[in-house]
Design a protein around this motif. Structure first.
Motif, PDB file in Angstrom:
ATOM      1  N   GLY A   1      -4.460   5.798  -8.650  1.00 41.13           N
ATOM      2  CA  GLY A   1      -4.711   7.134  -9.288  1.00 41.13           C
ATOM      3  C   GLY A   1      -5.959   6.655 -10.164  1.00 41.13           C
ATOM      4  O   GLY A   1      -6.450   5.355 -10.188  1.00 41.13           O
ATOM      5  N   GLU A   2      -6.853   7.598 -10.603  1.00 43.14           N
ATOM      6  CA  GLU A   2      -7.832   7.558 -11.449  1.00 43.14           C
ATOM      7  C   GLU A   2      -7.813   6.476 -12.714  1.00 43.14           C
ATOM      8  O   GLU A   2      -8.768   5.910 -13.224  1.00 43.14           O
ATOM      9  N   GLU A   3      -6.513   6.601 -13.335  1.00 40.54           N
ATOM     10  CA  GLU A   3      -6.186   5.823 -14.306  1.00 40.54           C
ATOM     11  C   GLU A   3      -6.484   4.344 -14.275  1.00 40.54           C
ATOM     12  O   GLU A   3      -6.432   3.664 -15.251  1.00 40.54           O
ATOM     13  N   TYR A   4      -6.437   3.877 -12.885  1.00 39.80           N
ATOM     14  CA  TYR A   4      -6.396   2.470 -12.684  1.00 39.80           C
ATOM     15  C   TYR A   4      -7.728   1.931 -11.955  1.00 39.80           C
ATOM     16  O   TYR A   4      -8.091   1.074 -11.403  1.00 39.80           O
TER      17      TYR A   4
ATOM     18  N   ILE B   1       1.129  -1.212  -0.253  1.00 37.22           N
ATOM     19  CA  ILE B   1       0.002   0.221  -0.034  1.00 37.22           C
ATOM     20  C   ILE B   1       1.031   1.109   0.069  1.00 37.22           C
ATOM     21  O   ILE B   1       0.682   2.177  -0.857  1.00 37.22           O
ATOM     22  N   LEU B   2       1.866   1.078   0.715  1.00 39.51           N
ATOM     23  CA  LEU B   2       2.834   2.306   0.749  1.00 39.51           C
ATOM     24  C   LEU B   2       3.803   2.576  -0.276  1.00 39.51           C
ATOM     25  O   LEU B   2       3.999   3.821  -0.675  1.00 39.51           O
ATOM     26  N   TYR B   3       4.276   1.427  -0.618  1.00 33.69           N
ATOM     27  CA  TYR B   3       5.393   1.140  -2.007  1.00 33.69           C
ATOM     28  C   TYR B   3       4.772   1.510  -3.025  1.00 33.69           C
ATOM     29  O   TYR B   3       5.424   2.275  -4.016  1.00 33.69           O
ATOM     30  N   THR B   4       3.796   0.700  -3.404  1.00 33.16           N
ATOM     31  CA  THR B   4       3.067   0.541  -4.737  1.00 33.16           C
ATOM     32  C   THR B   4       2.849   1.958  -5.340  1.00 33.16           C
ATOM     33  O   THR B   4       3.174   2.182  -6.581  1.00 33.16           O
ATOM     34  N   PRO B   5       2.172   2.999  -4.851  1.00 28.97           N
ATOM     35  CA  PRO B   5       2.063   4.319  -5.528  1.00 28.97           C
ATOM     36  C   PRO B   5       3.148   4.980  -5.770  1.00 28.97           C
ATOM     37  O   PRO B   5       3.192   5.610  -6.961  1.00 28.97           O
TER      38      PRO B   5
ATOM     39  N   PHE C   1     -10.454   3.410  -2.633  1.00 32.53           N
ATOM     40  CA  PHE C   1      -9.100   3.230  -2.278  1.00 32.53           C
ATOM     41  C   PHE C   1      -8.067   2.931  -3.289  1.00 32.53           C
ATOM     42  O   PHE C   1      -7.089   3.726  -3.482  1.00 32.53           O
ATOM     43  N   LEU C   2      -8.766   2.442  -4.599  1.00 30.97           N
ATOM     44  CA  LEU C   2      -7.938   2.379  -5.579  1.00 30.97           C
ATOM     45  C   LEU C   2      -7.581   3.929  -6.329  1.00 30.97           C
ATOM     46  O   LEU C   2      -6.524   4.246  -6.660  1.00 30.97           O
TER      47      LEU C   2
END
Length: 509
Positions: free
Chosen positions: A337-340, A25-29, A331-332
């Motif tokens: 981001g909105e593109e996902y 959750i912390l690293y992926t963004p 959450f997503l």
């Protein structure tokens, strides 16, 4: 001792899941923003494609666990050492084959993905394939020691190594991402941490367990006995891998790296969901093997374990699924981001039908312990083929959502309908009792979700603070309803014992 290791191992497994989830959750963004959709899609495509080569394990990993546990039960050290030595040689040969296949694939990658990848992406993919192939090639012979640790019911040490590795990954990668390094640096770090962890497991086997491996003496009688068992485990692993990775491969061919990137984000979340059910199965294989060898009434014991563990897994999975249904879209949007955004629907399409086979995953371990996994292997071959045939046209039409629909249809037909029939009719597992228990639990899950829906109407989720508060409130509501109305005495006692163990561990630190 084995019981304590199983309990502690199961606790550590869920700690690993929690750490991986938090780290993810912390690293992926950060990773997504510094790498970009195309670069992350390229990495995901390479990793999932090379992942196909894990099927060259040929089912021997499970065989090592099963037969080492069997020899330990009868105190046959000679057969145990010959078994380990034989498979070290076999896995070294397999590792060499894997490396050769990986290099050949990297040299011919342009002919496969030329229509969907750019020239720069193809060149970078070649490097990724070679690094990942080397990592996998080395992992095969070293992986034997992880199987030995499982057979010895030493679950704590390797899981601690896994925890350390999970924490080190983002600590090393974030500075590299900030410095401008991308997918190639990522696979180098992943490969290095993986190989070091496997070497540490090997050292533990030799120094702590005093494992001896007899090299150069192939026991063909043992190999002949293991071969049928391993073959169908191999089919299981191969089909599971085909099931898990084909969607990204198809998208890589028909849509490109951006579609793969969105699907990969969905699958990352889905992988956490899967881990909630599969993670504790490994700690039961030695015990279930012992039951199959020594029990007077193994069918009754297997059935009790299936229903008991199935209830626990369903409670955990339904908590995750219901929470994602309620808060996943918010959450997503904040996290990736909105593109996902379409990743939310991809997750739901796959996760909802998957809750049944995932809550029954202990059944796979029961089949392996009884050497009755042939039928599942054959069924999964047919549903994997069905999945591919359906997903290709759907993927062309609807990209990630299309291939997700194909996967969910295959899940319903094969993993739910067919396998439940087999568990009931051929393995004598009390499937009607399982469904009776799941129906009861589902009623309480629906009640909790109704409160959750009310919660989403009361709280305006517009940022991380309100999302976190909503999730905490829903978690509290779900937990109270389950504890008060749904959970039985065994589950109450299990939860209390886990809580006491955690408290005791914290006090010792």
């Amino acid at each position: 001792m084995g019981s304590n290791q199983r309990k502690t191992g199961a606790i550590l497994t869920y700690i690993i899941i929690a750490i991986n989830s938090v780290v993810g959750i912390l690293y992926t963004p950060i990773m997504l923003r510094f790498m970009g959709q195309s670069e992350y899609g390229l990495y995901s495509l390479a990793a999932s494609t090379i992942g196909y080569l894990t099927i060259l394990d040929l089912g021997f990993g499970n065989a090592i666990v099963r037969y080492t546990a069997k020899y330990r039960a009868v105190d046959d050290k000679n057969s145990e050492s010959k078994l380990g030595g034989m498979f070290l040689v076999i896995y070294t040969i397999i590792g060499t084959i894997v490396l050769l296949i990986g290099v050949l694939f990297s040299l011919n990658i342009e002919s496969i993905f030329s229509k969907s990848l750019t020239t720069a992406e193809i060149e970078k993919a070649k490097i990724l394939f070679i690094i990942l192939s080397f990592n996998l090639a080395v992992s095969f012979p070293l992986g034997i020691f992880s199987s030995i640790l499982t057979a010895y019911e030493k679950f704590v040490f390797p899981k601690i190594i896994t925890i350390i590795r999970s924490i080190l990954m983002p600590i090393i990668m974030i500075p590299l991402l900030l410095a401008g390094y991308k997918s190639i640096a990522m696979v180098l770090v992943i490969s290095t941490l993986n190989i070091v962890g496997l070497l540490i497991n090997a050292g533990y086997c030799f120094n702590k367990l005093k494992i001896k491996l007899t090299l150069g003496k192939f026991d063909y009688a043992i190999l002949k006995e293991i071969a049928p068992y391993s073959f169908f485990v191999f089919l299981n692993i191969g089909v599971d891998k085909l099931y898990a990775s084909t969607d990204k491969f198809i998208l890589g061919i028909v849509s490109g790296t951006v579609a793969v990137s969105v699907y990969a984000v969905a699958m990352q979340l889905h992988s956490y969901y899967v881990m909630l059910s599969t993670s504790i199965n490994g700690v039961f294989l030695p015990k279930l093997t012992e039951i199959s060898v020594t029990s007077q009434n193994p069918g009754k014991e297997f059935s009790d374990i299936f229903v008991r563990i199935g209830r626990i897994q369903f409670i955990i999975l339904s908590f995750a699924l219901s929470g994602f249904i309620l808060f996943g879209q918010n959450f997503l949007g904040l996290w990736a981001g909105e593109e996902y955004g379409s990743a939310y629907y991809i997750c739901l399409i796959i996760m909802i039908p998957a809750i049944i086979p995932l809550s029954q995953n202990i059944g796979i371990t029961i089949l392996q312990a009884n050497n009755k996994h042939m039928f599942r292997s054959v069924v999964y071959i047919f549903i994997a083929i069905f999945n591919v045939l359906v997903s290709i046209p759907l993927g062309k039409l609807y990209e990630g959502i299309g291939v997700a629909i194909g996967t969910s249809l295959a899940t319903f037909a094969g993993q739910i309908c067919t396998m439940n029939w087999y568990y009931f009719k051929r393995v004598n597992i009390n499937i009607p009792e399982y469904w009776k228990q799941i129906a009861k639990l589902s009623c309480y899950v629906i009640v909790a979700m109704l409160f959750g829906i009310l919660l989403t109407h009361i709280i305006d989720i517009n940022g991380w603070a309100t999302l976190t508060a909503s999730i905490i409130l829903y978690s509290s509501i779900f937990s109270i309803i389950m504890w008060k109305f749904a959970m039985n005495q065994y589950e109450h006692n299990l939860l209390i014992s886990i809580f006491k163990k955690i408290v005791t561990t914290i006090r010792r630190l």
